[in-house]
Design a protein around this motif. Structure first.
Motif, PDB file in Angstrom:
ATOM      1  N   ALA A 118       0.842  -1.211   0.000  1.00 18.56           N
ATOM      2  CA  ALA A 118       0.000   0.000   0.000  1.00 18.56           C
ATOM      3  C   ALA A 118       0.874   1.257   0.000  1.00 18.56           C
ATOM      4  CB  ALA A 118      -0.923   0.000   1.220  1.00 18.56           C
ATOM      5  N   LYS A 119       1.963   1.212   0.749  1.00 14.67           N
ATOM      6  CA  LYS A 119       2.852   2.374   0.805  1.00 14.67           C
ATOM      7  C   LYS A 119       3.518   2.624  -0.553  1.00 14.67           C
ATOM      8  CE  LYS A 119       3.662   2.329   5.754  1.00 14.67           C
ATOM      9  NZ  LYS A 119       4.314   1.673   6.873  1.00 14.67           N
ATOM     10  N   LEU A 120       3.956   1.554  -1.203  1.00 17.77           N
ATOM     11  CA  LEU A 120       4.587   1.724  -2.519  1.00 17.77           C
ATOM     12  C   LEU A 120       3.566   2.195  -3.551  1.00 17.77           C
ATOM     13  CD1 LEU A 120       7.154  -1.163  -2.966  1.00 17.77           C
ATOM     14  CD2 LEU A 120       7.598   1.281  -3.039  1.00 17.77           C
ATOM     15  N   GLU A 121       2.352   1.680  -3.437  1.00 23.25           N
ATOM     16  CA  GLU A 121       1.272   2.089  -4.353  1.00 23.25           C
ATOM     17  C   GLU A 121       1.045   3.607  -4.221  1.00 23.25           C
ATOM     18  OE1 GLU A 121      -0.714   1.397  -7.404  1.00 23.25           O
ATOM     19  OE2 GLU A 121      -0.100  -0.464  -6.408  1.00 23.25           O
ATOM     20  N   LYS A 122       1.065   4.074  -2.990  1.00 26.82           N
ATOM     21  CA  LYS A 122       0.894   5.506  -2.733  1.00 26.82           C
ATOM     22  C   LYS A 122       2.101   6.287  -3.284  1.00 26.82           C
ATOM     23  CE  LYS A 122      -0.054   8.460   1.261  1.00 26.82           C
ATOM     24  NZ  LYS A 122      -0.459   8.421   2.673  1.00 26.82           N
ATOM     25  N   ALA A 123       3.297   5.743  -3.033  1.00 29.81           N
ATOM     26  CA  ALA A 123       4.527   6.423  -3.462  1.00 29.81           C
ATOM     27  C   ALA A 123       4.611   6.546  -4.985  1.00 29.81           C
ATOM     28  CB  ALA A 123       5.744   5.674  -2.928  1.00 29.81           C
ATOM     29  N   LYS A 124       4.031   5.563  -5.683  1.00 29.38           N
ATOM     30  CA  LYS A 124       4.053   5.569  -7.145  1.00 29.38           C
ATOM     31  C   LYS A 124       3.459   6.848  -7.714  1.00 29.38           C
ATOM     32  CE  LYS A 124       2.369   1.272  -8.638  1.00 29.38           C
ATOM     33  NZ  LYS A 124       1.723   0.376  -9.531  1.00 29.38           N
ATOM     34  N   ASN A 125       2.454   7.379  -7.028  1.00 28.75           N
ATOM     35  CA  ASN A 125       1.740   8.554  -7.537  1.00 28.75           C
ATOM     36  C   ASN A 125       2.300   9.875  -7.016  1.00 28.75           C
ATOM     37  OD1 ASN A 125      -0.116   6.924  -8.997  1.00 28.75           O
ATOM     38  ND2 ASN A 125      -1.077   6.436  -7.031  1.00 28.75           N
ATOM     39  N   ILE A 126       3.478   9.794  -6.397  1.00 35.51           N
ATOM     40  CA  ILE A 126       4.101  11.009  -5.870  1.00 35.51           C
ATOM     41  C   ILE A 126       5.342  11.297  -6.703  1.00 35.51           C
ATOM     42  CG2 ILE A 126       5.308  11.980  -3.855  1.00 35.51           C
ATOM     43  CD1 ILE A 126       3.468  10.231  -2.096  1.00 35.51           C
ATOM     44  N   LYS A 127       5.600  12.573  -6.975  1.00 37.45           N
ATOM     45  CA  LYS A 127       6.802  12.935  -7.725  1.00 37.45           C
ATOM     46  C   LYS A 127       7.883  13.397  -6.756  1.00 37.45           C
ATOM     47  CE  LYS A 127       7.842  15.340 -11.974  1.00 37.45           C
ATOM     48  NZ  LYS A 127       8.471  14.236 -12.703  1.00 37.45           N
ATOM     49  N   GLY A 128       9.114  13.058  -7.033  1.00 34.37           N
ATOM     50  CA  GLY A 128      10.208  13.462  -6.154  1.00 34.37           C
ATOM     51  C   GLY A 128      10.852  12.245  -5.508  1.00 34.37           C
ATOM     52  N   THR A 129      11.724  12.499  -4.532  1.00 31.84           N
ATOM     53  CA  THR A 129      12.425  11.387  -3.898  1.00 31.84           C
ATOM     54  C   THR A 129      11.515  10.690  -2.898  1.00 31.84           C
ATOM     55  OG1 THR A 129      14.494  12.610  -4.128  1.00 31.84           O
ATOM     56  CG2 THR A 129      14.508  10.710  -2.640  1.00 31.84           C
ATOM     57  N   ARG A 130      11.376   9.375  -3.064  1.00 35.63           N
ATOM     58  CA  ARG A 130      10.566   8.567  -2.165  1.00 35.63           C
ATOM     59  C   ARG A 130      11.471   7.540  -1.517  1.00 35.63           C
ATOM     60  NH1 ARG A 130       7.535   7.888  -7.495  1.00 35.63           N
ATOM     61  NH2 ARG A 130       9.582   8.702  -8.048  1.00 35.63           N
ATOM     62  N   PHE A 131      11.519   7.547  -0.204  1.00 42.46           N
ATOM     63  CA  PHE A 131      12.440   6.683   0.529  1.00 42.46           C
ATOM     64  C   PHE A 131      11.669   5.632   1.314  1.00 42.46           C
ATOM     65  CE2 PHE A 131      14.896   5.467   4.266  1.00 42.46           C
ATOM     66  CZ  PHE A 131      16.109   5.130   3.691  1.00 42.46           C
ATOM     67  N   LEU A 132      12.058   4.374   1.133  1.00 44.76           N
ATOM     68  CA  LEU A 132      11.404   3.285   1.863  1.00 44.76           C
ATOM     69  C   LEU A 132      12.459   2.420   2.541  1.00 44.76           C
ATOM     70  CD1 LEU A 132       8.417   2.136   2.102  1.00 44.76           C
ATOM     71  CD2 LEU A 132       9.156   0.392   0.506  1.00 44.76           C
ATOM     72  N   LEU A 133      12.238   2.143   3.827  1.00 42.88           N
ATOM     73  CA  LEU A 133      13.139   1.286   4.600  1.00 42.88           C
ATOM     74  C   LEU A 133      12.385  -0.002   4.925  1.00 42.88           C
ATOM     75  CD1 LEU A 133      15.933   1.303   6.105  1.00 42.88           C
ATOM     76  CD2 LEU A 133      14.693   2.105   8.112  1.00 42.88           C
ATOM     77  N   ILE A 134      12.884  -1.130   4.413  1.00 42.50           N
ATOM     78  CA  ILE A 134      12.168  -2.403   4.628  1.00 42.50           C
ATOM     79  C   ILE A 134      12.952  -3.304   5.587  1.00 42.50           C
ATOM     80  CG2 ILE A 134      11.072  -4.399   3.535  1.00 42.50           C
ATOM     81  CD1 ILE A 134      10.996  -2.892   0.915  1.00 42.50           C
ATOM     82  N   PHE A 135      12.365  -3.594   6.718  1.00 48.35           N
ATOM     83  CA  PHE A 135      12.975  -4.452   7.737  1.00 48.35           C
ATOM     84  C   PHE A 135      12.985  -5.894   7.209  1.00 48.35           C
ATOM     85  CE2 PHE A 135      13.016  -6.784  11.789  1.00 48.35           C
ATOM     86  CZ  PHE A 135      14.012  -6.104  12.467  1.00 48.35           C
ATOM     87  N   SER A 136      14.196  -6.446   7.014  1.00 47.02           N
ATOM     88  CA  SER A 136      14.345  -7.712   6.292  1.00 47.02           C
ATOM     89  C   SER A 136      15.286  -8.672   7.016  1.00 47.02           C
ATOM     90  CB  SER A 136      14.914  -7.427   4.893  1.00 47.02           C
ATOM     91  OG  SER A 136      14.188  -6.418   4.235  1.00 47.02           O
ATOM     92  N   PRO A 137      14.755  -9.545   7.871  1.00 46.21           N
ATOM     93  CA  PRO A 137      15.617 -10.464   8.620  1.00 46.21           C
ATOM     94  C   PRO A 137      16.522 -11.310   7.719  1.00 46.21           C
ATOM     95  CG  PRO A 137      13.405 -10.513   9.521  1.00 46.21           C
ATOM     96  CD  PRO A 137      13.343  -9.684   8.266  1.00 46.21           C
ATOM     97  N   CYS A 138      17.721 -11.593   8.245  1.00 43.01           N
ATOM     98  CA  CYS A 138      18.727 -12.371   7.522  1.00 43.01           C
ATOM     99  C   CYS A 138      19.094 -13.567   8.404  1.00 43.01           C
ATOM    100  CB  CYS A 138      19.941 -11.485   7.282  1.00 43.01           C
ATOM    101  SG  CYS A 138      21.429 -12.374   6.816  1.00 43.01           S
ATOM    102  N   PRO A 139      18.567 -14.766   8.108  1.00 42.49           N
ATOM    103  CA  PRO A 139      18.799 -15.911   9.009  1.00 42.49           C
ATOM    104  C   PRO A 139      20.273 -16.183   9.337  1.00 42.49           C
ATOM    105  CG  PRO A 139      17.096 -16.438   7.416  1.00 42.49           C
ATOM    106  CD  PRO A 139      17.661 -15.108   7.005  1.00 42.49           C
ATOM    107  N   PRO A 140      21.187 -16.284   8.366  1.00 49.96           N
ATOM    108  CA  PRO A 140      22.572 -16.569   8.764  1.00 49.96           C
ATOM    109  C   PRO A 140      23.220 -15.426   9.539  1.00 49.96           C
ATOM    110  CG  PRO A 140      22.429 -16.333   6.369  1.00 49.96           C
ATOM    111  CD  PRO A 140      21.028 -16.312   6.893  1.00 49.96           C
ATOM    112  N   GLY A 141      22.956 -14.194   9.159  1.00 49.27           N
ATOM    113  CA  GLY A 141      23.575 -13.045   9.812  1.00 49.27           C
ATOM    114  C   GLY A 141      23.042 -12.805  11.221  1.00 49.27           C
ATOM    115  N   TRP A 142      21.803 -13.213  11.451  1.00 53.25           N
ATOM    116  CA  TRP A 142      21.206 -13.021  12.773  1.00 53.25           C
ATOM    117  C   TRP A 142      21.296 -14.300  13.597  1.00 53.25           C
ATOM    118  CZ3 TRP A 142      15.982  -9.848  12.234  1.00 53.25           C
ATOM    119  CH2 TRP A 142      16.252  -8.661  11.534  1.00 53.25           C
ATOM    120  N   LYS A 143      21.891 -15.317  12.996  1.00 51.26           N
ATOM    121  CA  LYS A 143      21.952 -16.643  13.615  1.00 51.26           C
ATOM    122  C   LYS A 143      20.549 -17.072  14.064  1.00 51.26           C
ATOM    123  CE  LYS A 143      26.714 -16.131  15.174  1.00 51.26           C
ATOM    124  NZ  LYS A 143      27.682 -17.180  15.160  1.00 51.26           N
TER     125      LYS A 143
END
Ligand SMILES: Cc1ncc(C[n+]2csc(CCOP(=O)(O)OP(=O)(O)O)c2C)c(N)n1
Ligand code: SF4
Ligand code: SF4
Ligand code: SF4
Ligand SMILES: [Mg+2]
Lengths: 107, 291
Positions: B186-211
């Motif tokens: 939903a956030k990206l869908e909204k961002a699609k219709n905005i002009k300018g810099t759109r910044f998104l931070l996605i929390f993405s677990p990493c199994p080996p790095g987080w053990k």
């Protein structure tokens, strides 16, 4: 999804490579199912078609198969064992007890 | 039942991410929403590898692999090229946390200050994973990495990158989590219709790095939100802050920490310190949200 092609491109000589680094094909040749130790199996008697498993598969290795029932559009999850890495997300996230059970690979 | 996120798959299987990779899911959701009319600028990070070796690619859209520091400036250049040709294409800088919080922040700040018409998306796995789990500006307090070993785990909190981005007054900033794909799309869908810099931070677990166990990727991403370790929000024009997922009864941080080997060395005091830091950050955030 683009048409499934398991073709792998291998250039024999440097002069065969394109002048620009472009991607010509998918990664479908790379059958990641061989990484799997544990295999998820869907029990369609219990599965409600909620598609939570499809939603969370990182590969994606669960297809959303569309069908019609009582005039309504429904979905059925179908695991693609050629690519499923056996991460376990689908069976942890499935909300229905026993709808996805696991088997040791090789059984 | 209806599907709750777009059906189309742009990212294909056969990619090289580890089992249960949050970063792979982040890409899958992003491309489902942005579609094929999209070009990626990818600096050095796990995604330079996940995509697959030339001439193959798992994402099935054009990808420009660029230098570690240059995700944003490369994206700005690609966008300028499309604009000259009169083409309207989603140009996305897609970088890891190392490439965003630390190495690429200068190029990112430049693009944001100019308000270049690009998306900048950081899949945040809280360390330099591709080179074997080194500490980044995003690594949380007290976490183990190979450069913050258990004898002296990280002594600084995670950098508040979102506030840095807000200070640029760009039109749209959001945080998202792979455990909440409906919120993310939903956030990206909204961002699609905005002009300018759109910044998104996605929390993405990493199994080996987080053990952590790969099967717990979604569970961990959800627990991070339920414990207020990672909050889902959006900010318009750098000033209007809004929480998109309100947590009525937050869980204690230990529930999130105990599933990860990178926190296995924690003492009770350490856990209290992390809990206090979460409360402190939450109060700072509430001041901005105005609640
Ligand atoms: C200038 C430069 N320094 C170091 C590297 C080595 N390097 C490649 S990927 C990487 C880690 C990237 O970390 P992050 O951006 O968090 O992405 P992740 O690997 O975690 O997905 C490093 C240090 C490089 N490619 N270029
Ligand atoms: S999550 Fe479980 S119940 Fe839902 S579609 Fe998948 S297997 Fe069926
Ligand atoms: S085990 Fe992992 S890779 Fe296999 S179908 Fe389930 S979620 Fe997908
Ligand atoms: S190391 Fe972590 S981020 Fe990199 S591919 Fe593996 S799971 Fe994904
Ligand atoms: Mg990282």
């Amino acid at each position: 999804m683009p048409e499934k092609t398991e073709k792998q491109i291998v250039f024999d000589k440097v002069k065969d490579t394109p002048p620009l680094a472009v991607s010509l094909y998918t990664m479908d040749y790379n059958k990641t199912g061989s990484w799997r130790n544990v295999r998820p199996v869907i029990d369609y008697e219990k599965c409600t078609g909620c598609m939570t498993c499809w939603k969370f598969c990182p590969e994606p290795a669960i297809d959303a198969e569309k069908y019609e029932e009582d005039g309504k559009e429904k979905y059925k999850p179908v695991i693609d064992y050629e690519y499923c890495k056996g991460c376990g997300i689908c069976w942890v996230e499935c909300p229905v007890e026993g709808a996805i059970y696991t088997e040791e690979e090789g059984e | 039942m209806k599907l709750t996120i777009p059906e189309e798959e742009v990212m294909g299987h056969g990619h090289l991410a580890c089992q249960g990779c949050g970063g792979a899911l982040a890409m899958r959701y992003t491309l489902k929403t942005l579609g094929r009319n999209t070009v990626l600028s990818v600096p050095a990070c796990c995604w330079s590898v996940i995509d697959g070796p030339f001439p193959h690619s798992a994402v099935n859209i054009p990808v420009f692999h660029t230098a570690f520091e240059a995700a944003a400036s490369t994206a700005s250049g690609i966008k300028a090229g499309f604009e000259i040709q009169g083409k309207d294409v989603n140009v996305v800088a897609w970088a890891g946390d190392g490439g965003t919080y630390d190495i690429g922040i200068q190029a990112l700040s430049g693009a944001a200050e100019r308000n270049d018409d690009i998306f900048y998306i950081c899949y945040d796995n809280e360390a330099y994973m591709n080179t074997g789990v080194q500490r980044s500006g995003s690594t949380p307090l007290k976490a183990w990495t190979t450069t913050t070993p258990v004898a002296h785990p990280k002594d600084r909190p995670k950098k508040d990158l979102i506030s840095i981005m807000a200070a640029h007054r760009i039109p749209y900033i959001a945080t998202a989590s792979v455990a909440y794909p409906e919120d993310l799309t939903a956030k990206l869908e909204k961002a699609k219709n905005i002009k300018g810099t759109r910044f998104l931070l996605i929390f993405s677990p990493c199994p080996p790095g987080w053990k952590a166990d790969p099967k717990n990727t979604i569970k961990l991403a959800r627990l991070a939100v339920e414990t207020k370790v990672f909050n889902l929000l959006e900010i318009e024009n750098g000033l209007d802050w809004r929480i998109t997922k309100k947590i009525r009864k937050p869980k204690p941080v230990i529930e999130y920490l105990k599933l990860q080997g990178r926190f296995r060395h924690l003492t009770e005091d350490d856990v209290s310190l992390i809990q206090e830091n979460v409360e402190k950050e939450w109060n700072i955030l509430m001041n901005k949200v105005g609640e």
